[in-house]
Design an enzyme around this catalytic site. Structure first.
Site, short mmCIF file in Angstrom:
data_model
loop_
_atom_site.label_atom_id
_atom_site.label_comp_id
_atom_site.label_asym_id
_atom_site.label_seq_id
_atom_site.Cartn_x
_atom_site.Cartn_y
_atom_site.Cartn_z
N SER A 134 -22.30 -24.17 27.29
CA SER A 134 -20.95 -23.69 26.95
C SER A 134 -20.67 -24.03 25.49
O SER A 134 -21.30 -24.94 24.93
CB SER A 134 -19.92 -24.41 27.83
N TYR A 147 -16.33 -32.33 31.92
CA TYR A 147 -17.10 -31.07 31.88
C TYR A 147 -17.79 -30.90 30.53
O TYR A 147 -18.98 -30.58 30.44
CB TYR A 147 -16.14 -29.91 32.15
P1 NDP Z 1 -18.56 -19.32 38.77
O1 NDP Z 1 -17.76 -20.47 39.27
O2 NDP Z 1 -17.97 -17.97 38.74
O3 NDP Z 1 -19.96 -19.26 39.55
C1 NDP Z 1 -20.75 -20.42 39.65
C2 NDP Z 1 -21.82 -20.21 40.69
O4 NDP Z 1 -22.57 -21.44 40.78
C3 NDP Z 1 -21.23 -19.97 42.08
O5 NDP Z 1 -22.02 -19.06 42.78
C4 NDP Z 1 -21.28 -21.35 42.71
O6 NDP Z 1 -21.35 -21.34 44.12
C5 NDP Z 1 -22.59 -21.88 42.12
N1 NDP Z 1 -22.62 -23.33 42.23
C6 NDP Z 1 -21.69 -24.21 41.77
N2 NDP Z 1 -21.99 -25.45 42.16
C7 NDP Z 1 -23.14 -25.36 42.88
C8 NDP Z 1 -23.93 -26.30 43.57
N3 NDP Z 1 -23.60 -27.59 43.61
N4 NDP Z 1 -25.03 -25.87 44.21
C9 NDP Z 1 -25.36 -24.57 44.20
N5 NDP Z 1 -24.65 -23.62 43.57
C10 NDP Z 1 -23.54 -24.01 42.93
O7 NDP Z 1 -18.99 -19.77 37.30
P2 NDP Z 1 -19.46 -18.91 36.02
O8 NDP Z 1 -20.30 -17.77 36.43
O9 NDP Z 1 -18.29 -18.68 35.17
O10 NDP Z 1 -20.33 -20.02 35.29
C11 NDP Z 1 -21.75 -19.96 35.20
C12 NDP Z 1 -22.20 -20.90 34.11
O11 NDP Z 1 -21.59 -20.53 32.88
C13 NDP Z 1 -21.84 -22.37 34.34
O12 NDP Z 1 -22.90 -23.18 33.90
C14 NDP Z 1 -20.63 -22.56 33.45
O13 NDP Z 1 -20.46 -23.91 33.08
C15 NDP Z 1 -21.00 -21.67 32.29
N6 NDP Z 1 -19.87 -21.26 31.46
C16 NDP Z 1 -18.83 -20.54 32.03
C17 NDP Z 1 -17.75 -20.17 31.24
C18 NDP Z 1 -16.59 -19.42 31.79
O14 NDP Z 1 -15.55 -19.36 31.12
N7 NDP Z 1 -16.70 -18.81 32.96
C19 NDP Z 1 -17.71 -20.51 29.81
C20 NDP Z 1 -18.86 -21.22 29.33
C21 NDP Z 1 -19.88 -21.58 30.14
P3 NDP Z 1 -20.01 -21.71 44.97
O15 NDP Z 1 -18.93 -20.82 44.47
O16 NDP Z 1 -20.45 -21.42 46.36
O17 NDP Z 1 -19.75 -23.16 44.71
#
Ligand code: NDP
Length: 242
Positions: A134, A147
């Protein structure tokens, strides 16, 4: 991009950036293993993209992850995307949130990458790993002490992995997006005034789209970035230049 003949593993593939990354890799010919926590998301993904192999596990649980992925087949491309964004003011930060955040956002990256890299080394093949970090690895906002710290840790983990895995022709890089309006990113609109002001502070006067992040991930996975390792691509609409 053509990833035919290659195997990819994407974590956090149930929703958001991970889901679209898994779909793009599948569409580009890769054999995809999709790892996530909510089974219903994986069921709908496998229905949308027949051939994707779903693995349902909580990546914050070391033993469960070892069990679920310990015997994973060959992987050439790894996207460490799963993360949680648990917001707390620094002064109120708890052990539970700190441990959960580091276990999911950092420790699982180490664990899954270790498993995958061992396989690459044993097979003697080149590989590419992308860690979804991020822009808050470099700047932060109120409520993001924990975070942001996990993403700062990913900066150094990415460099350390690149250094030690480079001799095996395994490249490791990160993408560092600004806000993307996924389920996670929409949390910024808990305070609409803050969200709009933040957007306006970006030189491009916008947040990033999921597609922008996916495209950078695919670039770093591909041979188009063959001499790039230990690096990060900002997908930040210019924020860090402002
Ligand atoms: P979302 O919350 O939309 O999706 C995250 C996904 O990861 C979900 O499918 C979730 O499953 C899964 N996940 C979370 N925790 C676990 C776990 N313990 N085990 C297995 N699966 C898990 O997030 P984003 O798509 O927005 O984020 C993706 C990446 O991008 C992350 O690394 C985030 O930090 C990064 N990011 C996002 C930004 C944003 O503004 N969206 C900005 C900068 C970086 P479930 O829902 O079932 O928990």
């Amino acid at each position: 991009m053509n990833f035919s003949g290659l195997s990819a593993l994407v974590t956090g593939a149930g929703k958001g950036i991970g889901r679209d990354t898994a779909k793009a890799l599948h569409a580009s010919g890769a054999k995809v293993v999709a790892v996530s926590r909510t089974n219903a998301d994986l069921v709908s993904l496998a229905k949308e993209c027949p051939g994707i192999e779903p693995v349902c596990v909580d990546l914050g649980d070391w033993e469960a992850t070892e069990k679920a992925l310990g015997r994973i087949g060959p992987v050439d491309l790894l996207v460490n995307n799963a993360a949680v964004a648990l917001m707390q003011p620094f002064i109120e930060s708890t052990k539970e949130v700190f441990d959960r955040s580091f276990n999911v956002n950092v420790r699982s990256v180490l664990q899954v990458s270790q498993m995958v890299a061992k396989g690459m080394i044993n097979r003697g093949v080149a590989g590419s790993i992308v860690n979804v970090s991020s822009m808050v690895a470099y700047v932060t906002f109120p409520g993001l002490a924990t975070y942001s710290s996990t993403k700062g840790a990913i900066t150094m983990l990415t460099k350390a992995m690149a250094m030690e895995l480079g001799p095996y022709k395994i490249r490791v890089n990160s993408v560092n997006p600004t806000v993307v309006l996924t389920d996670m990113g929409k949390k910024v609109y808990a305070d609409p005034d803050f969200a709009e002001k933040l957007k306006e502070r970006h030189p491009l006067r916008k947040f990033a789209e999921v597609e922008d992040v996916v495209n950078s991930i695919l670039f770093l996975l591909s041979d188009s970035s063959a001499s790039t390792s230990g690096s990060g691509i900002l997908v930040d609409a210019g924020y860090l230049a402002s």
